[in-house]
Design a protein around this motif. Structure first.
Motif, PDB file in Angstrom:
ATOM      1  N   GLY A  70       4.755   4.130 -53.224  1.00  0.00           N
ATOM      2  CA  GLY A  70       3.657   5.017 -52.807  1.00  0.00           C
ATOM      3  C   GLY A  70       3.554   6.266 -53.672  1.00  0.00           C
ATOM      4  O   GLY A  70       2.469   6.618 -54.145  1.00  0.00           O
ATOM      5  N   ASN A  71       4.684   6.920 -53.915  1.00  0.00           N
ATOM      6  CA  ASN A  71       4.663   8.155 -54.700  1.00  0.00           C
ATOM      7  C   ASN A  71       4.248   7.892 -56.141  1.00  0.00           C
ATOM      8  O   ASN A  71       3.567   8.713 -56.762  1.00  0.00           O
ATOM      9  N   ILE A  72       4.660   6.745 -56.679  1.00  0.00           N
ATOM     10  CA  ILE A  72       4.308   6.426 -58.070  1.00  0.00           C
ATOM     11  C   ILE A  72       2.846   5.986 -58.146  1.00  0.00           C
ATOM     12  O   ILE A  72       2.146   6.297 -59.120  1.00  0.00           O
ATOM     13  N   ALA A  73       2.372   5.312 -57.117  1.00  0.00           N
ATOM     14  CA  ALA A  73       0.950   4.945 -57.078  1.00  0.00           C
ATOM     15  C   ALA A  73       0.081   6.203 -57.106  1.00  0.00           C
ATOM     16  O   ALA A  73      -0.964   6.246 -57.768  1.00  0.00           O
ATOM     17  N   ALA A  74       0.536   7.243 -56.402  1.00  0.00           N
ATOM     18  CA  ALA A  74      -0.202   8.514 -56.416  1.00  0.00           C
ATOM     19  C   ALA A  74      -0.254   9.085 -57.827  1.00  0.00           C
ATOM     20  O   ALA A  74      -1.308   9.523 -58.307  1.00  0.00           O
ATOM     21  N   ALA A  75       0.892   9.038 -58.512  1.00  0.00           N
ATOM     22  CA  ALA A  75       0.961   9.559 -59.881  1.00  0.00           C
ATOM     23  C   ALA A  75       0.092   8.742 -60.834  1.00  0.00           C
ATOM     24  O   ALA A  75      -0.670   9.290 -61.634  1.00  0.00           O
ATOM     25  N   GLU A  76       0.183   7.411 -60.718  1.00  0.00           N
ATOM     26  CA  GLU A  76      -0.585   6.533 -61.607  1.00  0.00           C
ATOM     27  C   GLU A  76      -2.088   6.705 -61.384  1.00  0.00           C
ATOM     28  O   GLU A  76      -2.871   6.740 -62.325  1.00  0.00           O
ATOM     29  N   SER A  77      -2.461   6.814 -60.122  1.00  0.00           N
ATOM     30  CA  SER A  77      -3.879   6.977 -59.806  1.00  0.00           C
ATOM     31  C   SER A  77      -4.401   8.303 -60.354  1.00  0.00           C
ATOM     32  O   SER A  77      -5.515   8.384 -60.873  1.00  0.00           O
ATOM     33  N   ALA A  78      -3.573   9.342 -60.267  1.00  0.00           N
ATOM     34  CA  ALA A  78      -3.980  10.648 -60.793  1.00  0.00           C
ATOM     35  C   ALA A  78      -4.171  10.577 -62.308  1.00  0.00           C
ATOM     36  O   ALA A  78      -5.155  11.098 -62.846  1.00  0.00           O
ATOM     37  N   LEU A  79      -3.235   9.910 -62.994  1.00  0.00           N
ATOM     38  CA  LEU A  79      -3.340   9.791 -64.453  1.00  0.00           C
ATOM     39  C   LEU A  79      -4.583   8.999 -64.851  1.00  0.00           C
ATOM     40  O   LEU A  79      -5.292   9.348 -65.803  1.00  0.00           O
ATOM     41  N   ALA A  80      -4.858   7.928 -64.093  1.00  0.00           N
ATOM     42  CA  ALA A  80      -6.034   7.104 -64.404  1.00  0.00           C
ATOM     43  C   ALA A  80      -7.336   7.861 -64.172  1.00  0.00           C
ATOM     44  O   ALA A  80      -8.364   7.546 -64.750  1.00  0.00           O
ATOM     45  N   ASN A  81      -7.279   8.879 -63.312  1.00  0.00           N
ATOM     46  CA  ASN A  81      -8.503   9.610 -62.979  1.00  0.00           C
ATOM     47  C   ASN A  81      -8.563  11.002 -63.594  1.00  0.00           C
ATOM     48  O   ASN A  81      -9.150  11.920 -63.034  1.00  0.00           O
ATOM     49  N   GLY A  82      -7.938  11.145 -64.727  1.00  0.00           N
ATOM     50  CA  GLY A  82      -8.170  12.346 -65.538  1.00  0.00           C
ATOM     51  C   GLY A  82      -7.288  13.529 -65.229  1.00  0.00           C
ATOM     52  O   GLY A  82      -7.674  14.670 -65.481  1.00  0.00           O
ATOM     53  N   LEU A  83      -6.079  13.291 -64.698  1.00  0.00           N
ATOM     54  CA  LEU A  83      -5.161  14.413 -64.459  1.00  0.00           C
ATOM     55  C   LEU A  83      -4.772  15.043 -65.797  1.00  0.00           C
ATOM     56  O   LEU A  83      -4.336  14.358 -66.709  1.00  0.00           O
ATOM     57  N   GLU A  84      -4.953  16.355 -65.905  1.00  0.00           N
ATOM     58  CA  GLU A  84      -4.623  17.029 -67.164  1.00  0.00           C
ATOM     59  C   GLU A  84      -3.511  18.054 -67.011  1.00  0.00           C
ATOM     60  O   GLU A  84      -2.945  18.509 -67.993  1.00  0.00           O
ATOM     61  N   PHE A  85      -3.253  18.457 -65.778  1.00  0.00           N
ATOM     62  CA  PHE A  85      -2.227  19.478 -65.574  1.00  0.00           C
ATOM     63  C   PHE A  85      -1.506  19.242 -64.256  1.00  0.00           C
ATOM     64  O   PHE A  85      -2.131  18.980 -63.239  1.00  0.00           O
ATOM     65  N   GLY A  86      -0.181  19.326 -64.308  1.00  0.00           N
ATOM     66  CA  GLY A  86       0.605  19.174 -63.090  1.00  0.00           C
ATOM     67  C   GLY A  86       1.691  20.233 -63.032  1.00  0.00           C
ATOM     68  O   GLY A  86       2.219  20.655 -64.060  1.00  0.00           O
ATOM     69  N   ALA A  87       1.998  20.685 -61.837  1.00  0.00           N
ATOM     70  CA  ALA A  87       3.111  21.615 -61.655  1.00  0.00           C
ATOM     71  C   ALA A  87       3.882  21.156 -60.433  1.00  0.00           C
ATOM     72  O   ALA A  87       3.279  20.801 -59.421  1.00  0.00           O
ATOM     73  N   PHE A  88       5.206  21.152 -60.549  1.00  0.00           N
ATOM     74  CA  PHE A  88       6.006  20.527 -59.499  1.00  0.00           C
ATOM     75  C   PHE A  88       7.311  21.274 -59.276  1.00  0.00           C
ATOM     76  O   PHE A  88       7.868  21.866 -60.189  1.00  0.00           O
ATOM     77  N   TYR A  89       7.770  21.193 -58.050  1.00  0.00           N
ATOM     78  CA  TYR A  89       9.124  21.612 -57.723  1.00  0.00           C
ATOM     79  C   TYR A  89       9.726  20.451 -56.941  1.00  0.00           C
ATOM     80  O   TYR A  89       9.082  19.944 -56.025  1.00  0.00           O
ATOM     81  N   PRO A  90      10.933  19.999 -57.314  1.00  0.00           N
ATOM     82  CA  PRO A  90      11.444  18.783 -56.659  1.00  0.00           C
ATOM     83  C   PRO A  90      11.688  18.970 -55.168  1.00  0.00           C
ATOM     84  O   PRO A  90      12.241  19.992 -54.759  1.00  0.00           O
ATOM     85  N   ILE A  91      11.260  18.014 -54.393  1.00  0.00           N
ATOM     86  CA  ILE A  91      11.534  18.044 -52.960  1.00  0.00           C
ATOM     87  C   ILE A  91      11.463  16.620 -52.406  1.00  0.00           C
ATOM     88  O   ILE A  91      10.476  15.913 -52.643  1.00  0.00           O
ATOM     89  N   THR A  92      12.521  16.204 -51.736  1.00  0.00           N
ATOM     90  CA  THR A  92      12.537  14.896 -51.093  1.00  0.00           C
ATOM     91  C   THR A  92      11.565  14.932 -49.911  1.00  0.00           C
ATOM     92  O   THR A  92      11.533  15.944 -49.219  1.00  0.00           O
ATOM     93  N   PRO A  93      10.766  13.958 -49.657  1.00  0.00           N
ATOM     94  CA  PRO A  93      10.685  12.623 -50.271  1.00  0.00           C
ATOM     95  C   PRO A  93       9.512  12.451 -51.239  1.00  0.00           C
ATOM     96  O   PRO A  93       8.942  11.386 -51.306  1.00  0.00           O
TER      97      PRO A  93
END
Lengths: 226, 336
Positions: free
Chosen positions: B8-31
């Motif tokens: 699920g989490n990777i599908a979110a990432a892949e879908s974002a990349l396919a739809n023009g994601l140009e910038f991401g900012a993250f802080y690690p947090i489970t899950p």
């Protein structure tokens, strides 16, 4: 400037005029923060601007810089309450990353907009509405921006000037022009008089000059503030 | 496009990349960390920032969104609490963004087990002030990918942040999923900064004696209010479906979101009741003729409150599971 919404004789005024001129010239982007300079974003003419949350100007500037590229001038205008009190985390990490951002830190040694409360830069033995006066055992020691920057990352360019003297204002222009051509993070600390809360204009300007001179030696100010 | 087995989490990432994601900012947090890990590898290091806190994360998105690029973060409940100030600024300043929120159990540090416990804060207001954002609550991995795709479109259209809230089971679950690319694009972003149009991105409203409202500010405030009314129309137009629904003539329905929503569908079919599983939680698309509504949720009574607000005439029965997704047999037993 569309209008100037600072108190009469405020130390911000000459600084923001120089900033506006250079931002217009270099088609730069202003990141405004929360404090006395909060109306700045809408008051500067012919400049793209973002008004950010309290203490978060450097985060906003980092992403703007990374999206728009290295050549775009990005200037963050912040006070000591914003930049070094609530926003010290952002400041530390921007120093460590050495992002190509210009940071103008207006140091009036207090929270000005909210009405003269103690900030992280308020010197020892100075009385504000929340320090009677500031004592090391109760409030800790004030931040020395120059020493902090040097300890964090020697590659960061650090300048110190004051808007209480003509020479200091001229130096600010010189430093800002130099900072535009720097490769990394540039911090310009401007010791700024606050006539509204340091007694009156004369007292505030005298106090700011004394405080500025004291920064060279150590961060304990013996000058007579309010 | 073929279907791939994706978490699920990777599908979110892949879908974002396919739809023009140009910038991401993250802080690690489970899950939710897998989204971050995946995007940091796939994107340029300058454009995928590992920030030092969630406070920085949301403000990085604010800056990136102000330049008009598509941006995203992934977080969990504790991180989202820290982001709410920045989120409110983004709503006020009309800056688009997508926040992928993987909900976990209990207040405070809580636990890592799945829950629906953040939906009340995301549904009510995103941050302080009037800062309601559109909220998506997918119930399969495919829907996560779809909701991320729609959320970028909705964010760009409404110029505001959009929240995609899933539970921890769904974020960690592997399912077959097809990553689709949106055909909808907004190319005219003349409000953005960076092209010397003298634009000001600000959530500031000057009020009272300090300065009276000028025309531009009144326009901006009106825009915020109109945007809420537009939300309903925009989400209906841009999203292929708004809920899963099965009609019941007696007006008895069961509802739940996320993984619970899937269990609810199975149970409703076995019991002969109807079901409502919202995919868009805010704005809520209401079903007519609901007389009795069983609200099944994990963790608290937040969905009950939301449904009570939306279905005021219906009899609401709350069924709460403390810290686990309900199983069918148990749920059938509890629905009387």
């Amino acid at each position: 400037m569309r209008q100037i919404r600072f108190c009469p004789a405020c130390g911000h005024i000459p600084i923001v005029k120089i900033e506006e001129e250079l931002l217009q010239k270099h088609q730069g982007i202003l990141i405004g923060t929360v404090g006395c300079s909060v109306p700045l974003c809408s008051d500067m003419e012919g400049v793209d601007a973002i008004s950010s949350a309290h203490g978060r100007g450097l985060s906003v500037a980092t992403s703007v810089k990374r999206v728009l590229g290295k050549d775009k001038m990005v200037l963050v205008h912040a006070g000591d309450g914003d930049g070094l009190t609530i926003g010290i985390g952002e400041f530390v990490h921007t120093c460590l990353r050495n992002e190509k951002i210009i940071y103008v830190l207006i140091n009036n040694q207090q929270f000005g907009m909210t009405g003269h409360q103690m900030s992280a830069l308020t010197p020892l033995e100075i009385t504000t509405k929340t320090s009677y006066p500031r004592k090391e055992e109760y409030h800790g020691i004030p931040v020395h921006v120059g020493k902090l920057v040097r300890a964090l990352n020697p590659k960061v360019k650090y300048y110190r000037t004051t808007s209480a003297t003509k020479e200091g204002i001229n130096n600010f222009r010189k430093y800002l022009e130099e900072a535009i051509n720097n490769d990394g993070f540039s911090v310009i600390e401007v010791v700024s008089p606050c006539p509204t809360f340091w007694g009156n204009a004369k007292k505030a300007y005298e106090y700011s000059k004394d405080y500025f001179n004291s920064l060279e030696e150590e961060h304990i100010c013996n000058c007579k503030g309010k | 496009m073929t279907k791939k087995l994706l978490q699920g989490n990777i599908a979110a990432a892949e879908s974002a990349l396919a739809n023009g994601l140009e910038f991401g900012a993250f802080y690690p947090i489970t899950p939710s960390s897998e989204t971050m890990e995946h995007l940091v590898i796939k994107m340029h290091p300058l454009k995928a920032i590992c920030s030092f806190s969630e406070l920085e994360t949301i403000n990085l998105l604010y800056g990136a969104g102000a330049t008009g690029v598509r941006n995203m973060t992934a977080t969990s409940g504790c991180g989202f609490s820290l982001m709410r100030e920045g989120l409110s600024y983004m709503v006020g300043a009309n800056v688009p963004s997508v926040i992928y929120l993987v909900m976990r159990f209990s207040p405070g540090l809580g636990g890592l087990t799945p829950s629906n416990e953040d939906i009340s804060i995301v549904w009510g207001v995103g941050g302080h002030g009037q800062s309601k954002c559109p909220v998506f609550t997918p119930s399969t991995v495919q829907e996560i990918a779809d909701c991320i795709r729609w959320s970028f479109d909705v964010a760009d259209t409404l110029r505001m942040p959009v929240i995609v809230a899933v539970d921890a089971v769904l974020g960690q679950m592997y399912e077959l999923c097809e990553i689709k690319k949106s055909e909808f694009t907004i190319t005219n972003k003349d409000w953005a900064i960076g092209a010397n149009r003298n634009n000001v991105i600000s959530s500031r409203r000057t009020v009272g004696s300090y300065q009276s409202y000028d025309d531009e500010q009144i326009k901006q405030i009106k825009h915020v209010l109109e945007r809420e009314q537009n939300m309903q129309y925009v989400c209906k137009t841009l999203c292929e479906y708004q809920y899963h629904y099965n009609e019941n003539k007696d007006g008895i329905y069961i509802t739940g979101i996320g993984t619970t929503g899937r269990v609810v569908q199975e149970v409703a079919e076995q019991k002969g009741y109807g079901y409502i599983v919202p995919i868009i939680l805010n704005p809520m698309y209401k079903i007519n003729g609901v007389k009795k509504l069983y609200v099944v949720e994990v963790g608290g009574t937040q969905l009950r409150d939301i449904m009570s607000a939306n279905y005021r005439d219906a009899e609401i029965v709350s069924i709460v599971y403390e810290n686990a997704i309900p199983n069918e047999e148990d749920l059938i037993r509890r629905i009387v």
